[in-house]
Write a protein that holds these residues in place. Sequence first.
Motif, PDB file in Angstrom:
ATOM      1  N   VAL A   1       0.843  -1.201   0.000  1.00 36.02           N
ATOM      2  CA  VAL A   1       0.000   0.000   0.000  1.00 36.02           C
ATOM      3  C   VAL A   1       0.878   1.252   0.000  1.00 36.02           C
ATOM      4  N   TYR A   2       1.909   1.264   0.863  1.00 41.16           N
ATOM      5  CA  TYR A   2       2.806   2.424   0.938  1.00 41.16           C
ATOM      6  C   TYR A   2       3.485   2.676  -0.397  1.00 41.16           C
ATOM      7  N   VAL A   3       3.987   1.594  -1.008  1.00 42.04           N
ATOM      8  CA  VAL A   3       4.723   1.736  -2.266  1.00 42.04           C
ATOM      9  C   VAL A   3       3.795   2.270  -3.363  1.00 42.04           C
TER      10      VAL A   3
ATOM     11  N   ASN B   1       1.144   4.154  -2.882  1.00 43.28           N
ATOM     12  CA  ASN B   1       0.899   5.576  -2.576  1.00 43.28           C
ATOM     13  C   ASN B   1       2.076   6.453  -2.998  1.00 43.28           C
ATOM     14  N   LYS B   2       3.286   5.977  -2.729  1.00 41.08           N
ATOM     15  CA  LYS B   2       4.471   6.752  -3.121  1.00 41.08           C
ATOM     16  C   LYS B   2       4.503   6.949  -4.620  1.00 41.08           C
ATOM     17  N   GLY B   3       4.225   5.870  -5.365  1.00 37.97           N
ATOM     18  CA  GLY B   3       4.240   5.952  -6.827  1.00 37.97           C
ATOM     19  C   GLY B   3       3.220   6.954  -7.340  1.00 37.97           C
TER      20      GLY B   3
ATOM     21  N   ILE C   1      16.741   6.789  -4.906  1.00 37.99           N
ATOM     22  CA  ILE C   1      16.498   5.349  -4.730  1.00 37.99           C
ATOM     23  C   ILE C   1      16.006   5.106  -3.316  1.00 37.99           C
ATOM     24  N   LEU C   2      14.894   4.385  -3.199  1.00 43.17           N
ATOM     25  CA  LEU C   2      14.382   3.998  -1.882  1.00 43.17           C
ATOM     26  C   LEU C   2      14.184   2.496  -1.870  1.00 43.17           C
ATOM     27  N   VAL C   3      14.841   1.819  -0.954  1.00 40.95           N
ATOM     28  CA  VAL C   3      14.595   0.391  -0.746  1.00 40.95           C
ATOM     29  C   VAL C   3      13.709   0.279   0.486  1.00 40.95           C
ATOM     30  N   GLN C   4      12.488  -0.182   0.277  1.00 34.21           N
ATOM     31  CA  GLN C   4      11.499  -0.239   1.359  1.00 34.21           C
ATOM     32  C   GLN C   4      11.984  -1.166   2.472  1.00 34.21           C
ATOM     33  N   LEU C   5      11.958  -0.674   3.697  1.00 35.16           N
ATOM     34  CA  LEU C   5      12.323  -1.462   4.868  1.00 35.16           C
ATOM     35  C   LEU C   5      11.050  -1.851   5.618  1.00 35.16           C
ATOM     36  N   PRO C   6      11.015  -2.908   6.382  1.00 33.77           N
ATOM     37  CA  PRO C   6      12.124  -3.840   6.617  1.00 33.77           C
ATOM     38  C   PRO C   6      12.332  -4.797   5.454  1.00 33.77           C
TER      39      PRO C   6
ATOM     40  N   VAL D   1      17.785   9.227  -1.077  1.00 32.32           N
ATOM     41  CA  VAL D   1      16.802  10.243  -0.669  1.00 32.32           C
ATOM     42  C   VAL D   1      16.142   9.924   0.681  1.00 32.32           C
ATOM     43  N   ASP D   2      16.345   8.691   1.187  1.00 32.47           N
ATOM     44  CA  ASP D   2      15.918   8.345   2.552  1.00 32.47           C
ATOM     45  C   ASP D   2      16.880   8.927   3.593  1.00 32.47           C
ATOM     46  N   GLY D   3      18.116   9.206   3.173  1.00 35.03           N
ATOM     47  CA  GLY D   3      19.134   9.706   4.104  1.00 35.03           C
ATOM     48  C   GLY D   3      19.624   8.657   5.085  1.00 35.03           C
TER      49      GLY D   3
ATOM     50  N   GLY E   1       4.768   8.010  16.181  1.00 32.99           N
ATOM     51  CA  GLY E   1       4.326   6.615  16.229  1.00 32.99           C
ATOM     52  C   GLY E   1       3.169   6.333  15.294  1.00 32.99           C
ATOM     53  N   ILE E   2       3.221   5.178  14.652  1.00 31.05           N
ATOM     54  CA  ILE E   2       2.069   4.689  13.880  1.00 31.05           C
ATOM     55  C   ILE E   2       1.881   3.241  14.291  1.00 31.05           C
ATOM     56  N   ASN E   3       0.943   3.011  15.214  1.00 28.73           N
ATOM     57  CA  ASN E   3       0.726   1.665  15.761  1.00 28.73           C
ATOM     58  C   ASN E   3      -0.697   1.222  15.455  1.00 28.73           C
ATOM     59  N   ARG E   4      -0.803   0.021  14.894  1.00 26.58           N
ATOM     60  CA  ARG E   4      -2.138  -0.516  14.631  1.00 26.58           C
ATOM     61  C   ARG E   4      -2.560  -1.347  15.842  1.00 26.58           C
ATOM     62  N   VAL E   5      -3.695  -0.998  16.450  1.00 33.66           N
ATOM     63  CA  VAL E   5      -4.153  -1.690  17.662  1.00 33.66           C
ATOM     64  C   VAL E   5      -5.594  -2.165  17.457  1.00 33.66           C
TER      65      VAL E   5
ATOM     66  N   PRO F   1      -3.926   9.117  12.603  1.00 34.20           N
ATOM     67  CA  PRO F   1      -3.192   9.521  11.393  1.00 34.20           C
ATOM     68  C   PRO F   1      -3.379  11.019  11.087  1.00 34.20           C
ATOM     69  N   GLY F   2      -2.734  11.469  10.031  1.00 31.33           N
ATOM     70  CA  GLY F   2      -2.902  12.847   9.567  1.00 31.33           C
ATOM     71  C   GLY F   2      -1.896  13.833  10.117  1.00 31.33           C
ATOM     72  N   GLY F   3      -0.841  13.307  10.796  1.00 27.08           N
ATOM     73  CA  GLY F   3       0.187  14.189  11.344  1.00 27.08           C
ATOM     74  C   GLY F   3       1.503  14.012  10.615  1.00 27.08           C
ATOM     75  N   VAL F   4       2.407  13.287  11.278  1.00 25.46           N
ATOM     76  CA  VAL F   4       3.757  13.119  10.738  1.00 25.46           C
ATOM     77  C   VAL F   4       3.776  12.198   9.501  1.00 25.46           C
ATOM     78  N   GLY F   5       2.914  11.183   9.469  1.00 23.39           N
ATOM     79  CA  GLY F   5       2.923  10.185   8.374  1.00 23.39           C
ATOM     80  C   GLY F   5       2.912  10.803   6.983  1.00 23.39           C
ATOM     81  N   PRO F   6       1.917  11.642   6.688  1.00 20.19           N
ATOM     82  CA  PRO F   6       1.883  12.244   5.347  1.00 20.19           C
ATOM     83  C   PRO F   6       3.098  13.120   5.048  1.00 20.19           C
ATOM     84  N   MET F   7       3.709  13.701   6.094  1.00 19.58           N
ATOM     85  CA  MET F   7       4.912  14.521   5.889  1.00 19.58           C
ATOM     86  C   MET F   7       6.076  13.675   5.375  1.00 19.58           C
ATOM     87  N   THR F   8       6.149  12.416   5.852  1.00 10.22           N
ATOM     88  CA  THR F   8       7.267  11.549   5.465  1.00 10.22           C
ATOM     89  C   THR F   8       7.337  11.395   3.942  1.00 10.22           C
ATOM     90  N   ILE F   9       6.201  11.123   3.327  1.00  7.54           N
ATOM     91  CA  ILE F   9       6.198  10.916   1.872  1.00  7.54           C
ATOM     92  C   ILE F   9       6.423  12.241   1.134  1.00  7.54           C
ATOM     93  N   ALA F  10       5.839  13.327   1.637  1.00  6.79           N
ATOM     94  CA  ALA F  10       6.030  14.630   0.975  1.00  6.79           C
ATOM     95  C   ALA F  10       7.508  15.039   1.008  1.00  6.79           C
TER      96      ALA F  10
HETATM   97  N1  LIG Z   1      13.116   2.923   3.086  1.00 13.48           N
HETATM   98  C1  LIG Z   1      12.019   3.252   3.756  1.00 13.48           C
HETATM   99  N2  LIG Z   1      11.678   4.554   3.883  1.00 13.48           N
HETATM  100  C2  LIG Z   1      10.545   4.906   4.551  1.00 13.48           C
HETATM  101  O1  LIG Z   1      10.243   6.115   4.676  1.00 13.48           O
HETATM  102  C3  LIG Z   1       9.710   3.875   5.093  1.00 13.48           C
HETATM  103  C4  LIG Z   1      10.110   2.540   4.925  1.00 13.48           C
HETATM  104  N3  LIG Z   1      11.257   2.263   4.270  1.00 13.48           N
HETATM  105  N4  LIG Z   1       9.360   1.536   5.421  1.00 13.48           N
HETATM  106  C5  LIG Z   1       8.097   1.779   6.057  1.00 13.48           C
HETATM  107  C6  LIG Z   1       8.072   3.126   6.734  1.00 13.48           C
HETATM  108  C7  LIG Z   1       6.692   3.624   7.090  1.00 13.48           C
HETATM  109  N5  LIG Z   1       6.514   4.863   6.358  1.00 13.48           N
HETATM  110  C8  LIG Z   1       5.334   5.602   6.368  1.00 13.48           C
HETATM  111  C9  LIG Z   1       5.082   6.627   5.480  1.00 13.48           C
HETATM  112  C10 LIG Z   1       3.868   7.292   5.475  1.00 13.48           C
HETATM  113  C11 LIG Z   1       2.871   6.965   6.363  1.00 13.48           C
HETATM  114  C12 LIG Z   1       1.553   7.645   6.292  1.00 13.48           C
HETATM  115  O2  LIG Z   1       1.286   8.423   5.393  1.00 13.48           O
HETATM  116  N6  LIG Z   1       0.638   7.386   7.259  1.00 13.48           N
HETATM  117  C13 LIG Z   1      -0.718   7.917   7.284  1.00 13.48           C
HETATM  118  C14 LIG Z   1      -1.723   6.809   7.536  1.00 13.48           C
HETATM  119  C15 LIG Z   1      -1.598   5.652   6.631  1.00 13.48           C
HETATM  120  C16 LIG Z   1      -2.603   4.552   6.988  1.00 13.48           C
HETATM  121  O3  LIG Z   1      -3.809   4.862   7.110  1.00 13.48           O
HETATM  122  O4  LIG Z   1      -2.176   3.403   7.137  1.00 13.48           O
HETATM  123  C17 LIG Z   1      -0.879   8.910   8.418  1.00 13.48           C
HETATM  124  O5  LIG Z   1      -0.139   8.810   9.395  1.00 13.48           O
HETATM  125  O6  LIG Z   1      -1.762   9.744   8.320  1.00 13.48           O
HETATM  126  C18 LIG Z   1       3.114   5.964   7.265  1.00 13.48           C
HETATM  127  C19 LIG Z   1       4.329   5.304   7.279  1.00 13.48           C
HETATM  128  C20 LIG Z   1       7.625   5.092   5.599  1.00 13.48           C
HETATM  129  N7  LIG Z   1       8.547   4.144   5.788  1.00 13.48           N
END
Ligand SMILES: Nc1nc(=O)c2c([nH]1)NC[C@@H]1CN(c3ccc(C(=O)N[C@@H](CCC(=O)O)C(=O)O)cc3)C=[N+]21
Length: 297
Positions: free
Chosen positions: A49-51, A53-55, A95-100, A120-122, A231-235, A265-274
């Motif tokens: 899903v993340y990949v 969205n990034k695309g 280049i981004l290699v998705q972790l883990p 670009v991940d630094g 934190g992004i924790n699914r509970v 959601p709606g805080g730091v998460g969306p900033m990461t991709i931007a």
């Molecule tokens: N090489 C690498 N770089 C990463 O930056 C990287 C990674 N691997 N592996 C996985 C983690 C996780 N990550 C997130 C990015 C955006 C949201 C995001 O947009 N979250 C939304 C919610 C998404 C939802 O509903 O599941 C929010 O917080 O509002 C979350 C998590 C980047 N990661």
Amino acid sequence: MSADLIDGKAFAAGLRERVGEVAAAFAKAAGRKAGLAVVLVGEDPASQVYVRNKGRQTIACNMESFEYRLPAGAQEAELLELVERLNRDPAVDGILVQLPLPHHMDELKVIAAIDPDKDVDGFNVVNAGRLAVGQPGFVPCTPLGCMMLLKDRLGDLSGLDAVVVGRSNIVGKPMAQLLTAASCTVTVAHSRTRDLPEVVRRADIVVAAVGRPQMVKGDWIKPGATVIDVGINRVPAAGEGKTRLVGDVDFDEAAKVAGAITPVPGGVGPMTIAVLLRNTIVAAHRNEKIALEEGSL
Ligand SMILES: Nc1nc(=O)c2c([nH]1)NC[C@@H]1CN(c3ccc(C(=O)N[C@@H](CCC(=O)O)C(=O)O)cc3)C=[N+]21
């Protein structure tokens, strides 16, 4: 709730808008679009899903998206070979290699194989070193996104007490370095910190990045403090088989005390991709030796 909500989702949308404009101008000047390659190993549904969205967001920002998928059982050598190929490809700026990665692969070795000027991940040690000594390089997306939100809210951060809860290589450590560079007095706390609530109560700025759902309680927060929840924790949630996302901060409690707080959601998460897209357009300008106007992002 008395705290102001820090709307990361809206800030991220604005940042993507600016990246999109800069990327359109880049494409004209360079005769090609900036390109981001994302590599996913395995079939983890959340990662897929993340990949995706990034695309989508890369293309929406007038950049080229290259996606590569390897099966979970692929050999590490195969991944290293792909990374080498992307390092040499002039259409690829980031280049981004998705972790883990699957357990049979050495993440540090794979990250080390990425050209630091396409990282670009630094996450590469070269970029970690550049950040540590204050040289230009790529800063990890999540902490850089947190800094953007903090500066937007507070302006000059100098002299403020900042507590970072968590010491990971991808968030806690670079976050502490960025706050130090911004002249905060920085404490890095973690799971073994003695009297953690007391330490957090000193903070004007709290950054929670420990990966423990709702660990930071309301009475840990100094009244008026700015709280950034990484934190992004699914509970489990009410209802059969239902889940929901929560941060590392107990939001309902903390929002009664804090001056401002990011939601999950709606805080730091969306900033990461931007910020990832921002880092990619910066990489493209460096690779083509085209000047990027200061303050355009
Ligand atoms: N090489 C690498 N770089 C990463 O930056 C990287 C990674 N691997 N592996 C996985 C983690 C996780 N990550 C997130 C990015 C955006 C949201 C995001 O947009 N979250 C939304 C919610 C998404 C939802 O509903 O599941 C929010 O917080 O509002 C979350 C998590 C980047 N990661």
